[in-house]
Design a protein around this motif. Structure first.
Motif, PDB file in Angstrom:
ATOM      1  N   LEU A  85       0.821  -1.208   0.000  1.00 43.33           N
ATOM      2  CA  LEU A  85       0.000   0.000   0.000  1.00 43.33           C
ATOM      3  C   LEU A  85       0.860   1.264   0.000  1.00 43.33           C
ATOM      4  O   LEU A  85       0.560   2.236  -0.708  1.00 43.33           O
ATOM      5  CB  LEU A  85      -0.932  -0.006   1.214  1.00 43.33           C
ATOM      6  N   ILE A  86       1.934   1.266   0.796  1.00 43.34           N
ATOM      7  CA  ILE A  86       2.842   2.422   0.816  1.00 43.34           C
ATOM      8  C   ILE A  86       3.470   2.623  -0.558  1.00 43.34           C
ATOM      9  O   ILE A  86       3.577   3.744  -1.061  1.00 43.34           O
ATOM     10  CB  ILE A  86       3.937   2.230   1.888  1.00 43.34           C
ATOM     11  N   GLY A  87       3.880   1.509  -1.176  1.00 44.90           N
ATOM     12  CA  GLY A  87       4.486   1.598  -2.496  1.00 44.90           C
ATOM     13  C   GLY A  87       3.529   2.141  -3.541  1.00 44.90           C
ATOM     14  O   GLY A  87       3.904   2.983  -4.373  1.00 44.90           O
ATOM     15  N   LEU A  88       2.295   1.678  -3.521  1.00 50.52           N
ATOM     16  CA  LEU A  88       1.295   2.173  -4.476  1.00 50.52           C
ATOM     17  C   LEU A  88       1.062   3.670  -4.314  1.00 50.52           C
ATOM     18  O   LEU A  88       0.975   4.411  -5.303  1.00 50.52           O
ATOM     19  CB  LEU A  88      -0.024   1.425  -4.277  1.00 50.52           C
ATOM     20  N   THR A  89       0.975   4.116  -3.066  1.00 54.48           N
ATOM     21  CA  THR A  89       0.742   5.545  -2.805  1.00 54.48           C
ATOM     22  C   THR A  89       1.907   6.395  -3.290  1.00 54.48           C
ATOM     23  O   THR A  89       1.711   7.421  -3.957  1.00 54.48           O
ATOM     24  CB  THR A  89       0.518   5.766  -1.297  1.00 54.48           C
ATOM     25  N   VAL A  93       1.823   9.319  -6.343  1.00 55.58           N
ATOM     26  CA  VAL A  93       2.212  10.721  -6.127  1.00 55.58           C
ATOM     27  C   VAL A  93       3.400  11.097  -7.007  1.00 55.58           C
ATOM     28  O   VAL A  93       3.433  12.178  -7.624  1.00 55.58           O
ATOM     29  CB  VAL A  93       2.546  10.952  -4.639  1.00 55.58           C
ATOM     30  N   ALA A  94       4.399  10.217  -7.094  1.00 51.05           N
ATOM     31  CA  ALA A  94       5.573  10.494  -7.921  1.00 51.05           C
ATOM     32  C   ALA A  94       5.205  10.571  -9.399  1.00 51.05           C
ATOM     33  O   ALA A  94       5.778  11.365 -10.155  1.00 51.05           O
ATOM     34  CB  ALA A  94       6.633   9.419  -7.700  1.00 51.05           C
ATOM     35  N   SER A  95       4.245   9.765  -9.836  1.00 50.37           N
ATOM     36  CA  SER A  95       3.787   9.819 -11.227  1.00 50.37           C
ATOM     37  C   SER A  95       3.163  11.167 -11.546  1.00 50.37           C
ATOM     38  O   SER A  95       3.367  11.724 -12.635  1.00 50.37           O
ATOM     39  CB  SER A  95       2.779   8.704 -11.491  1.00 50.37           C
ATOM     40  N   VAL A 178      -1.695   7.270 -12.231  1.00 48.93           N
ATOM     41  CA  VAL A 178      -2.405   7.789 -11.058  1.00 48.93           C
ATOM     42  C   VAL A 178      -3.744   7.069 -10.825  1.00 48.93           C
ATOM     43  O   VAL A 178      -3.992   6.560  -9.722  1.00 48.93           O
ATOM     44  CB  VAL A 178      -2.595   9.316 -11.175  1.00 48.93           C
ATOM     45  N   PRO A 179      -4.645   6.983 -11.804  1.00 45.35           N
ATOM     46  CA  PRO A 179      -5.906   6.261 -11.542  1.00 45.35           C
ATOM     47  C   PRO A 179      -5.690   4.765 -11.305  1.00 45.35           C
ATOM     48  O   PRO A 179      -6.440   4.154 -10.528  1.00 45.35           O
ATOM     49  CB  PRO A 179      -6.727   6.502 -12.812  1.00 45.35           C
ATOM     50  N   ILE A 180      -4.681   4.169 -11.955  1.00 45.72           N
ATOM     51  CA  ILE A 180      -4.416   2.744 -11.736  1.00 45.72           C
ATOM     52  C   ILE A 180      -3.961   2.502 -10.311  1.00 45.72           C
ATOM     53  O   ILE A 180      -4.404   1.564  -9.640  1.00 45.72           O
ATOM     54  CB  ILE A 180      -3.350   2.236 -12.736  1.00 45.72           C
ATOM     55  N   ALA A 181      -3.059   3.360  -9.815  1.00 43.25           N
ATOM     56  CA  ALA A 181      -2.592   3.227  -8.432  1.00 43.25           C
ATOM     57  C   ALA A 181      -3.738   3.407  -7.445  1.00 43.25           C
ATOM     58  O   ALA A 181      -3.857   2.665  -6.458  1.00 43.25           O
ATOM     59  CB  ALA A 181      -1.485   4.247  -8.156  1.00 43.25           C
ATOM     60  N   ALA A 182      -4.615   4.375  -7.710  1.00 45.98           N
ATOM     61  CA  ALA A 182      -5.757   4.614  -6.817  1.00 45.98           C
ATOM     62  C   ALA A 182      -6.688   3.400  -6.778  1.00 45.98           C
ATOM     63  O   ALA A 182      -7.143   2.980  -5.704  1.00 45.98           O
ATOM     64  CB  ALA A 182      -6.514   5.861  -7.269  1.00 45.98           C
ATOM     65  N   ALA A 183      -6.959   2.816  -7.945  1.00 39.57           N
ATOM     66  CA  ALA A 183      -7.833   1.638  -8.001  1.00 39.57           C
ATOM     67  C   ALA A 183      -7.195   0.457  -7.278  1.00 39.57           C
ATOM     68  O   ALA A 183      -7.869  -0.290  -6.555  1.00 39.57           O
ATOM     69  CB  ALA A 183      -8.119   1.272  -9.453  1.00 39.57           C
ATOM     70  N   LEU A 186      -7.535   0.888  -3.428  1.00 37.28           N
ATOM     71  CA  LEU A 186      -8.881   0.563  -2.943  1.00 37.28           C
ATOM     72  C   LEU A 186      -9.127  -0.939  -2.966  1.00 37.28           C
ATOM     73  O   LEU A 186      -9.679  -1.510  -2.012  1.00 37.28           O
ATOM     74  CB  LEU A 186      -9.921   1.284  -3.795  1.00 37.28           C
ATOM     75  N   ALA A 187      -8.710  -1.614  -4.031  1.00 39.21           N
ATOM     76  CA  ALA A 187      -8.924  -3.057  -4.150  1.00 39.21           C
ATOM     77  C   ALA A 187      -8.124  -3.811  -3.094  1.00 39.21           C
ATOM     78  O   ALA A 187      -8.598  -4.805  -2.536  1.00 39.21           O
ATOM     79  CB  ALA A 187      -8.528  -3.532  -5.548  1.00 39.21           C
ATOM     80  N   THR A 188      -6.922  -3.362  -2.800  1.00 34.10           N
ATOM     81  CA  THR A 188      -6.108  -4.018  -1.769  1.00 34.10           C
ATOM     82  C   THR A 188      -6.751  -3.901  -0.401  1.00 34.10           C
ATOM     83  O   THR A 188      -6.778  -4.863   0.378  1.00 34.10           O
ATOM     84  CB  THR A 188      -4.696  -3.399  -1.738  1.00 34.10           C
TER      85      THR A 188
END
Length: 481
Positions: A85-89, A93-95, A178-183, A186-188
């Motif tokens: 989760l930390i990695g996805l966030t 943000v970096a993207s 960005v939208p892929i990471a957000a999805a 949420l799924a995780t």
């Protein structure tokens, strides 16, 4: 749904969780190569130099490879679900920052932050696969899917980059994350099993910094060594940095009760063979994709999308062979899949050199497909060899080494091939490689051909090395310890 990490979980639960993990892994793989087709556009719009362009590409795998050993162990300590989760966030943000970078060095920094997010996320993906799939055959298939996603991500990058650049500005190649990471976040939260930290596990930040220092020195030394106008003090300083970082890292491991890397793990030839296979396959496929997408844009006049579509055959061939490799490993063994895979890469790369020299595009695409088939088979079972050959108590360490192997291969390929091409070009054209003006097509093609032939030789060497590591043709990682 609760604990996916026990034998009572249903197949649907396990494979659904694998799909979520694969979504994050796909982003990591795509960002390794998505800039290959975007580089000419970046040069025009951000006015990047050759050195800046190479650092924009390499900042990501450099930080990724340098930190992954530490983040794998940190995941053991605070829990791999939390690390994911930390990695996805961080990645999301970096993207966003990279998409709106005002200049080349800001983009280099944003790419480094992307590497930090990927380094946090990637070891967690493999560790979570091992926790979730307890049956060996099912786990081999799952790791095959994991490996195929990594291959597809790296191979899909140029196509996706070209498609986005066909309709949007260069920042879109980052904004799509960005939208892929957000999805995925949420799924995780909804699907993933509870976090399982192990506070007794020690994590050492200094070891990660020494590893990053060593890799930074190595990459800088390679780039400077290939620079015709090299600066002696910079080359010497980079070499000292590389050697010093490696020495400090090794000494640090000997002082720790719970080191990030114990070198006795390489005594297993199955483990060592898996590491060589992962690094060698990425070296070949990334180098070929980078050089090919640049050559067909700069010399043949292809659009970014056309150049990306040219290498899509790598992806098409890699996916089924990656899945098949994990599924049939217990029947055919490691040697035909890994050493045989490198033989296919060697033949395919040699065929690509011949077809490219004779401007035979259909044969060139067929050669790329053969390379994709070989790398797909290699990557699926090399992951199984690395993770399965390591003791269970070193699962995090093995996951870190496995991921570092892939990223180090990509990092080294971009550094070597990206630095070698201007040198080879400059030997034929006195003014050297100047992308702001017209290129000498025949000179560029000769440099490209030389590099592709070099990749064929390297793949041939890896064929012999992995055939030796997997002699006796073991069918499981524990069969030849």
């Amino acid at each position: 749904m609760t604990h996916l990490d026990n034998v009572d979980s249903t197949p649907a639960q396990r494979w659904a969780f694998l799909a979520i993990i694969s979504l994050g892994l796909l982003m990591v793989g795509v960002d390794n190569s998505i800039l290959f087709t975007a580089l000419p556009e970046l040069r025009r719009q951000l006015h990047t130099s050759e050195v800046q362009a190479l650092w924009i590409i390499n900042a990501y795998p450099l930080v990724l490879a340098g930190l992954m050993l530490g983040t794998g162990t940190l995941g053991d300590r605070i829990g791999h679900r939390l690390m994911f989760l930390i990695g996805l966030t961080t990645f999301g943000v970096a993207s966003l920052a990279a998409a709106f970078a005002p200049g080349p060095w800001f983009l280099v920094a944003a790419r480094a932050a992307l590497g930090l997010g990927a380094a946090t996320m990637m070891p967690a993906t493999l560790a979570l696969v091992r926790i979730t799939f307890t049956d060996e055959r099912e786990r081999n298939t799952a790791i095959g899917v994991w490996g195929s996603v990594a291959v597809i991500g790296a191979a899909l990058g140029p196509v996706l980059g070209g498609l986005l650049l066909e309709y949007f500005w260069w920042g879109s190649v980052f904004l799509i994350n960005v939208p892929i990471a957000a999805a995925a976040i949420l799924a995780t939260i909804v699907v993933a099993p509870p976090n399982m930290p192990n506070p007794s596990k020690h994590w050492d930040l200094l070891s990660s910094l020494w590893a990053l220092l060593a890799l930074s020195g190595l990459v800088t030394a390679i780039k400077e060594l290939a620079n015709p106008a090299r600066t002696g003090w910079l080359l010497a300083g980079a070499a000292v940095l590389a050697v010093g970082g490696a020495v400090l890292f090794t000494r640090r491991q000997r002082l720790l009760d719970d080191p990030l890397l114990t070198f006795d793990i390489f005594r297993s030839r199955i483990f060592t063979g898996g590491v060589l296979a992962a690094a060698g396959a990425m070296f070949a496929v990334v180098g070929l994709e980078l050089m090919t997408t640049q050559r067909f844009q700069l010399v043949a006049g292809y659009s970014p999308l056309e150049a990306g579509l040219l290498v899509v055959s790598v992806t098409i061939a890699a996916f089924p062979f990656s899945i098949l490799g994990g599924a049939v490993l217990h029947r055919v063994g490691f040697q035909p899949l890994i050493a045989g895979g490198f033989l296919a890469v060697t033949l395919g790369t040699g065929g690509a050199a011949w077809a490219g020299h004779h401007e035979t595009v259909p044969l060139f695409v067929a050669a790329l497909a053969l390379i994709g088939a070989g790398t797909g088979a290699i990557m699926s079972v090399s992951s199984t060899a690395i993770v399965g050959a390591a003791p269970v108590r070193r699962a995090g360490m093995a996951a870190g080494v496995e991921n570092v192997s892939y990223e180090f291969g990509a990092l080294l390929s971009v550094a070597v091939m990206g630095s070698l091409l201007p040198v080879l070009y400059a030997r034929q054209v006195p003014g050297g490689l100047d992308l702001s003006g017209p290129l000498d097509g025949p000179a560029y093609d000769m440099a490209y051909l030389t590099i592709v032939l070099l990749l064929a030789v390297v793949s041939g060497v890896f064929t012999l090395l992995t055939a030796w590591c997997f002699r006796g043709n073991p069918r499981s990682p524990g069969a030849a310890q």
